[in-house]
Design an enzyme around this catalytic site. Structure first.
Site, short mmCIF file in Angstrom:
data_model
loop_
_atom_site.label_atom_id
_atom_site.label_comp_id
_atom_site.label_asym_id
_atom_site.label_seq_id
_atom_site.Cartn_x
_atom_site.Cartn_y
_atom_site.Cartn_z
N ASP A 131 52.58 100.40 70.78
CA ASP A 131 52.55 99.89 69.18
C ASP A 131 53.69 98.69 69.27
O ASP A 131 53.54 97.67 68.48
CB ASP A 131 52.60 100.90 68.29
CG ASP A 131 53.79 101.80 68.64
OD1 ASP A 131 54.02 102.00 70.07
OD2 ASP A 131 54.20 102.94 67.69
N ASP A 163 43.26 90.55 73.47
CA ASP A 163 42.67 89.78 72.52
C ASP A 163 43.97 89.12 71.64
O ASP A 163 43.92 88.18 71.37
CB ASP A 163 41.96 90.59 71.27
CG ASP A 163 40.31 90.42 71.65
OD1 ASP A 163 40.11 90.03 72.95
OD2 ASP A 163 39.71 90.55 70.87
N ASP A 218 42.57 96.11 76.27
CA ASP A 218 41.47 95.43 75.65
C ASP A 218 41.90 94.89 74.61
O ASP A 218 41.68 93.45 74.07
CB ASP A 218 40.25 96.54 75.41
CG ASP A 218 39.08 95.73 74.48
OD1 ASP A 218 38.76 94.78 74.84
OD2 ASP A 218 38.87 96.35 73.44
N TYR A 254 37.03 104.30 77.95
CA TYR A 254 35.74 103.57 78.64
C TYR A 254 34.66 104.51 79.31
O TYR A 254 33.75 104.33 79.31
CB TYR A 254 35.66 102.19 79.25
CG TYR A 254 36.13 101.21 78.28
CD1 TYR A 254 37.32 101.22 77.37
CD2 TYR A 254 35.37 100.04 77.99
CE1 TYR A 254 37.83 100.34 76.42
CE2 TYR A 254 35.74 98.96 77.03
CZ TYR A 254 36.97 98.99 76.37
OH TYR A 254 37.52 98.26 75.44
N LYS A 307 51.50 104.89 75.85
CA LYS A 307 51.94 105.84 74.63
C LYS A 307 52.32 107.17 75.12
O LYS A 307 51.79 107.92 74.82
CB LYS A 307 50.59 105.87 73.85
CG LYS A 307 50.62 106.36 72.48
CD LYS A 307 51.43 105.37 71.46
CE LYS A 307 51.80 106.10 70.34
NZ LYS A 307 52.69 105.32 69.30
#
Ligand code: IPM
Ligand code: MG
Length: 360
Positions: A227, A255, A251, A146, A195
């Site tokens: 993942d 959600d 983020d 970001y 990751k």
């Protein structure tokens, strides 16, 4: 006590839900003898319309000089609004990123749990839900993709875009510390998500989290690839207590986590700096499609106000009073349309706010 709260009503349903949260805070003030003074600050689309930018210096200053910030939501329909055909730094979301950075709100706390009585709204099968779930996502909020360098350019006649994912060890350490402190007050389990099979930033993340963990021998730490985490959230959500992760992964996962509760209109969040200062906002967005209709669920914002009382002002009793009032309203069968179920009484935004006030 007297407190200065900067309110950012923002766009879409923002003004409707912030209004109800203020009523609830005022009710708490009446009952417990506090005074909350509000100062409205423009941010997002409404600031663009008024000043041409999503957040002015003055607005940021006002927020800085307050004791905490209560935010509704910012932004409009993606790809379908006058606020999108402009440079990225002039979009409503840029205001949100600027205030996060400007106030150094590096730790974003997003609880996701299954409410009693709202199990039917959960999209997962009963076998998977089991005894329910109760997790907190701690998302790093002022670093990573970001805020890394970005550019779009033409290289040898071909368009190319670059975003960079940067973390230094201090940025990782300070958010990890917040997560460990939160875990200590909960089930003492942290799942650090990264990751690390691909990214250098993730390998550094793992290393720093492991260092911090040494000071918290009671906390169990596991590392999980992002993942896999996305999969585990819908396969066995009950396994999670605190999920700690970087900005972009957080983020996306937050959600997903809020979706499986079936009640994103109920979930609050806090973004904190090094100290007691915080910005509190619902986990959901500005829902422009239902703005102005009086049907938005104000509970996530009201619960965000409760989080503010708890984290920024140390008013635990008052925060409990709000949370209990919300539970009572639900137990009494009142629902906004997003969580409506058979046999319940459907109410609008204003009525929901009033019902909660009456129970404080
Ligand atoms: C969120 C939102 C923001 C983010 C957007 C609106 C910039 O999705 O708070 O999760 O990506 O952080
Ligand atoms: Mg998001």
């Amino acid at each position: 006590m007297e407190y200065r709260i900067a309110t950012i009503s923002g766009d879409g349903i923002g003004p409707e839900i912030v209004t109800e949260a203020k009523k609830v805070l005022d009710r708490v003030g009446e009952v417990y003898g506090h005074k909350f003074n509000y100062e409205e600050v423009l941010m997002g689309g409404i600031s663009i319309d008024t000043y041409g930018v999503p957040l002015t210096e003055e607005a940021l200053e006002t927020a800085k000089n307050s004791d905490s910030v209560l935010l509704g939501a910012v932004g409009g329909h993606v790809g379908n609004s006058r606020w999108y055909d402009v440079a990225p730094n002039l979009r409503p979301e840029a205001g949100l990123l600027a205030i996060r950075k400007g106030l150094n709100l590096f730790a974003n706390i997003r609880p996701a749990y299954l409410y009693d009585g709202l199990g039917d709204a959960c999209p997962l099968k009963k076998e998977i839900i089991g005894d329910g779930f109760d997790m907190v996502i701690v998302r790093e909020l002022t670093g990573g993709l970001y805020f890394g360098e970005r550019r779009t350019e033409e290289v040898d006649g071909i368009m190319q875009a670059t975003d960079t994912l940067v973390y230094n060890e201090n940025e990782i350490r300070r958010v990890a510390l917040k997560a460990f402190d939160i875990a200590m007050k909960r089930k003492k389990k942290i799942t650090s998500v990264d990751k690390a099979n691909v990214l250098d930033s993730s390998r550094l993340w793992r290393k720093v989290v492991a260092e911090v963990a040494k000071d918290y021998p009671e906390v169990t730490v596991e590392n999980m690839l992002v993942d896999n985490c996305a999969m585990q959230l819908v396969m066995n959500p009950g396994q999670f207590d605190v999920i700690l992760t970087e900005n972009m992964f957080g983020d996306i996962l937050s959600d997903e986590a809020s979706m499986i509760t079936g009640s994103i209109g109920m979930l609050s969040s806090a973004s904190l700096n090094e100290g007691k200062f915080g910005l509190y906002e619902p986990s959901h967005g500005s829902a422009p499609d239902i703005a102005g209709k009086g049907i938005a669920n104000p509970i996530a914002t009201i619960l965000s106000a409760a989080m503010m009382l708890r984290f920024s002002f140390d008013l635990d009793q008052e925060a409990d009073a709000i949370e209990n009032a919300v539970k009572k309203v639900l137990a009494d069968g009142y629902r906004t349309v997003d969580i409506m179920a058979e046999g319940m009484t459907q109410v609008g935004t204003i009525e929901m706010g009033k019902l909660i006030c009456e129970r404080i």
